[in-house]
Design a protein around this motif. Sequence first.
Motif, PDB file in Angstrom:
ATOM      1  N   LEU A  10       0.735  -1.095   0.031  1.00 55.25           N
ATOM      2  CA  LEU A  10      -0.228   0.112  -0.041  1.00 55.25           C
ATOM      3  C   LEU A  10       0.694   1.262  -0.032  1.00 55.25           C
ATOM      4  CD1 LEU A  10      -2.907  -0.864   2.461  1.00 55.25           C
ATOM      5  CD2 LEU A  10      -2.809  -0.863  -0.228  1.00 55.25           C
ATOM      6  N   VAL A  11       1.964   1.510   0.596  1.00 54.66           N
ATOM      7  CA  VAL A  11       2.904   2.547   0.787  1.00 54.66           C
ATOM      8  C   VAL A  11       3.117   2.958  -0.629  1.00 54.66           C
ATOM      9  CG1 VAL A  11       4.708   3.514   1.451  1.00 54.66           C
ATOM     10  CG2 VAL A  11       3.511   2.311   3.185  1.00 54.66           C
ATOM     11  N   PRO A  12       3.775   2.194  -1.393  1.00 51.01           N
ATOM     12  CA  PRO A  12       4.192   3.095  -2.703  1.00 51.01           C
ATOM     13  C   PRO A  12       2.976   3.316  -3.874  1.00 51.01           C
ATOM     14  CG  PRO A  12       4.479   0.510  -2.568  1.00 51.01           C
ATOM     15  CD  PRO A  12       4.037   1.095  -1.341  1.00 51.01           C
ATOM     16  N   ARG A  13       1.985   2.551  -3.536  1.00 50.12           N
ATOM     17  CA  ARG A  13       0.870   2.612  -4.498  1.00 50.12           C
ATOM     18  C   ARG A  13      -0.088   3.565  -4.174  1.00 50.12           C
ATOM     19  NH1 ARG A  13       3.006  -2.183  -4.263  1.00 50.12           N
ATOM     20  NH2 ARG A  13       3.975  -3.066  -6.192  1.00 50.12           N
ATOM     21  N   LEU A  14      -0.478   3.681  -2.713  1.00 48.07           N
ATOM     22  CA  LEU A  14      -1.482   4.420  -2.105  1.00 48.07           C
ATOM     23  C   LEU A  14      -1.205   5.591  -1.524  1.00 48.07           C
ATOM     24  CD1 LEU A  14      -4.768   4.708  -1.929  1.00 48.07           C
ATOM     25  CD2 LEU A  14      -4.463   3.074   0.033  1.00 48.07           C
ATOM     26  N   PHE A  15      -0.308   5.414  -0.357  1.00 45.29           N
ATOM     27  CA  PHE A  15       0.061   6.452   0.729  1.00 45.29           C
ATOM     28  C   PHE A  15       0.949   7.372   0.283  1.00 45.29           C
ATOM     29  CE2 PHE A  15      -2.141   3.010   3.253  1.00 45.29           C
ATOM     30  CZ  PHE A  15      -3.099   4.015   3.814  1.00 45.29           C
ATOM     31  N   GLU A  16       1.960   6.825  -0.483  1.00 47.12           N
ATOM     32  CA  GLU A  16       3.208   7.976  -0.939  1.00 47.12           C
ATOM     33  C   GLU A  16       2.476   8.979  -1.916  1.00 47.12           C
ATOM     34  OE1 GLU A  16       6.484   6.023  -2.436  1.00 47.12           O
ATOM     35  OE2 GLU A  16       7.532   5.688  -0.540  1.00 47.12           O
ATOM     36  N   GLY A  45       5.683   5.983   8.738  1.00 43.42           N
ATOM     37  CA  GLY A  45       6.664   7.148   8.377  1.00 43.42           C
ATOM     38  C   GLY A  45       6.431   7.629   7.151  1.00 43.42           C
ATOM     39  N   THR A  46       5.635   7.317   6.331  1.00 45.08           N
ATOM     40  CA  THR A  46       5.638   7.734   4.914  1.00 45.08           C
ATOM     41  C   THR A  46       5.577   9.432   4.576  1.00 45.08           C
ATOM     42  OG1 THR A  46       4.253   5.565   4.489  1.00 45.08           O
ATOM     43  CG2 THR A  46       4.326   7.586   2.827  1.00 45.08           C
ATOM     44  N   VAL A  47       4.575   9.950   5.484  1.00 46.01           N
ATOM     45  CA  VAL A  47       4.471  11.497   5.206  1.00 46.01           C
ATOM     46  C   VAL A  47       5.839  11.984   6.007  1.00 46.01           C
ATOM     47  CG1 VAL A  47       3.248  13.335   6.130  1.00 46.01           C
ATOM     48  CG2 VAL A  47       2.032  11.204   5.218  1.00 46.01           C
ATOM     49  N   ALA A  48       6.384  11.347   7.201  1.00 50.75           N
ATOM     50  CA  ALA A  48       7.263  11.988   7.863  1.00 50.75           C
ATOM     51  C   ALA A  48       8.525  12.079   7.142  1.00 50.75           C
ATOM     52  CB  ALA A  48       7.647  11.222   9.271  1.00 50.75           C
ATOM     53  N   ARG A  49       9.031  10.950   6.218  1.00 53.16           N
ATOM     54  CA  ARG A  49       9.888  10.956   5.316  1.00 53.16           C
ATOM     55  C   ARG A  49       9.956  11.869   4.305  1.00 53.16           C
ATOM     56  NH1 ARG A  49      13.314   6.582   5.881  1.00 53.16           N
ATOM     57  NH2 ARG A  49      13.401   6.120   3.765  1.00 53.16           N
ATOM     58  N   LEU A  50       8.750  11.767   3.509  1.00 48.23           N
ATOM     59  CA  LEU A  50       8.699  12.697   2.407  1.00 48.23           C
ATOM     60  C   LEU A  50       8.841  14.168   2.804  1.00 48.23           C
ATOM     61  CD1 LEU A  50       5.855  10.736   0.611  1.00 48.23           C
ATOM     62  CD2 LEU A  50       8.315  11.026  -0.016  1.00 48.23           C
ATOM     63  N   ALA A  51       8.285  14.450   4.135  1.00 49.45           N
ATOM     64  CA  ALA A  51       8.374  15.919   4.590  1.00 49.45           C
ATOM     65  C   ALA A  51       9.781  16.213   4.997  1.00 49.45           C
ATOM     66  CB  ALA A  51       7.468  16.098   5.817  1.00 49.45           C
ATOM     67  N   ALA A  95       7.354  12.509  14.489  1.00 48.04           N
ATOM     68  CA  ALA A  95       6.159  11.716  14.082  1.00 48.04           C
ATOM     69  C   ALA A  95       5.614  10.946  15.047  1.00 48.04           C
ATOM     70  CB  ALA A  95       6.670  10.816  12.664  1.00 48.04           C
ATOM     71  N   THR A  96       4.148  10.956  15.390  1.00 52.33           N
ATOM     72  CA  THR A  96       3.731  10.219  16.538  1.00 52.33           C
ATOM     73  C   THR A  96       2.822   8.852  15.910  1.00 52.33           C
ATOM     74  OG1 THR A  96       1.377  11.574  16.633  1.00 52.33           O
ATOM     75  CG2 THR A  96       3.716  12.110  17.734  1.00 52.33           C
ATOM     76  N   ASP A  97       2.568   7.964  16.547  1.00 47.11           N
ATOM     77  CA  ASP A  97       1.510   6.983  16.166  1.00 47.11           C
ATOM     78  C   ASP A  97       1.368   6.191  17.447  1.00 47.11           C
ATOM     79  OD1 ASP A  97       0.558   5.650  13.389  1.00 47.11           O
ATOM     80  OD2 ASP A  97       0.319   4.336  14.993  1.00 47.11           O
ATOM     81  N   ILE A  98       0.119   5.525  17.529  1.00 46.69           N
ATOM     82  CA  ILE A  98      -0.332   4.865  18.846  1.00 46.69           C
ATOM     83  C   ILE A  98       0.153   3.228  18.548  1.00 46.69           C
ATOM     84  CG2 ILE A  98      -2.445   4.119  17.997  1.00 46.69           C
ATOM     85  CD1 ILE A  98      -3.502   4.459  20.828  1.00 46.69           C
TER      86      ILE A  98
END
Length: 274
Positions: free
Chosen positions: A22-28, A54-60, A72-75
């Motif tokens: 999902l990360v490369p095809r959807l979330f990135e 960490g997808t958004v965090a790394r691109l940012a 970057a936070t997550d539960i």
Amino acid sequence: MGEDTGFQFTDDAVPRAYEEVLVPRLFEPWALLLLDECNLGPNAVVLDVATGPGTVARLAAKRIGPRGRVVATDISRPMLDVANSKPSLPDSAPITFIESPAAPLGVESAAFDFAVCQQGLQFFPDRLAALSELRRALKPGGGQLAIATWSRIEDNAFYAALHAALRESVPGDLADRLLAPFSGPDVKALKNSVEAAGFHEIHVRSATLRLTFEGGIAQATRALAATPLAPSLATLPAGTHLILKAAIGSHLAPLFREGKVSANMTSNIAIARA
């Protein structure tokens, strides 16, 4: 379950499938769109809530450069473990990963130029409290918020097909857990929620991007292992898995062309100032 069914529901299947499928095809692609809305500048301080792997965090971090900073936070500890395992991108800001719910949010107040939340708001138990925490973290008078939440499942044909296949194959309460990512507010409700949390200069719109699984139905089927349903699906009999696989193939057939599964995904995006 063996490989002949196309399912791999092991203990680490969810974060691994999420990252690989999902990360490369959807979330990135969606992360890039969301960051484009922010107009991130060099040396900014960025907060990414519900970071997942960490997808958004790394691109940012790449956009703001080595003199910037990302928190970057997550539960989810398993997702943060995936995020922490990735090597840093060259010429990127350092990223600090923190295990924290969205409310209360374990970050400092009035410290961030940008706060981003991609596909997390719909999962928060108290959305207004989470939005208020995001506002607390932003620098007053200039900090910018960027949020994306999926539109209705009817607007996201790939997941609508998966849901229909699940409804034919597994208990209804389990099948309907796939609706959770698409339970977020519509455009009007999203704007009202952001406004209620004290933000201003609010702009909300819908956006659509194409989701493509170039590996066809087998690859698209693996996306189901990237959902929170996977551990429960793993407990079902092998015969049920075979029925589910056949149902997925049937419902994805209208989206299958030239060896690929492809469909539009639609998300509601809110941009605002603290």
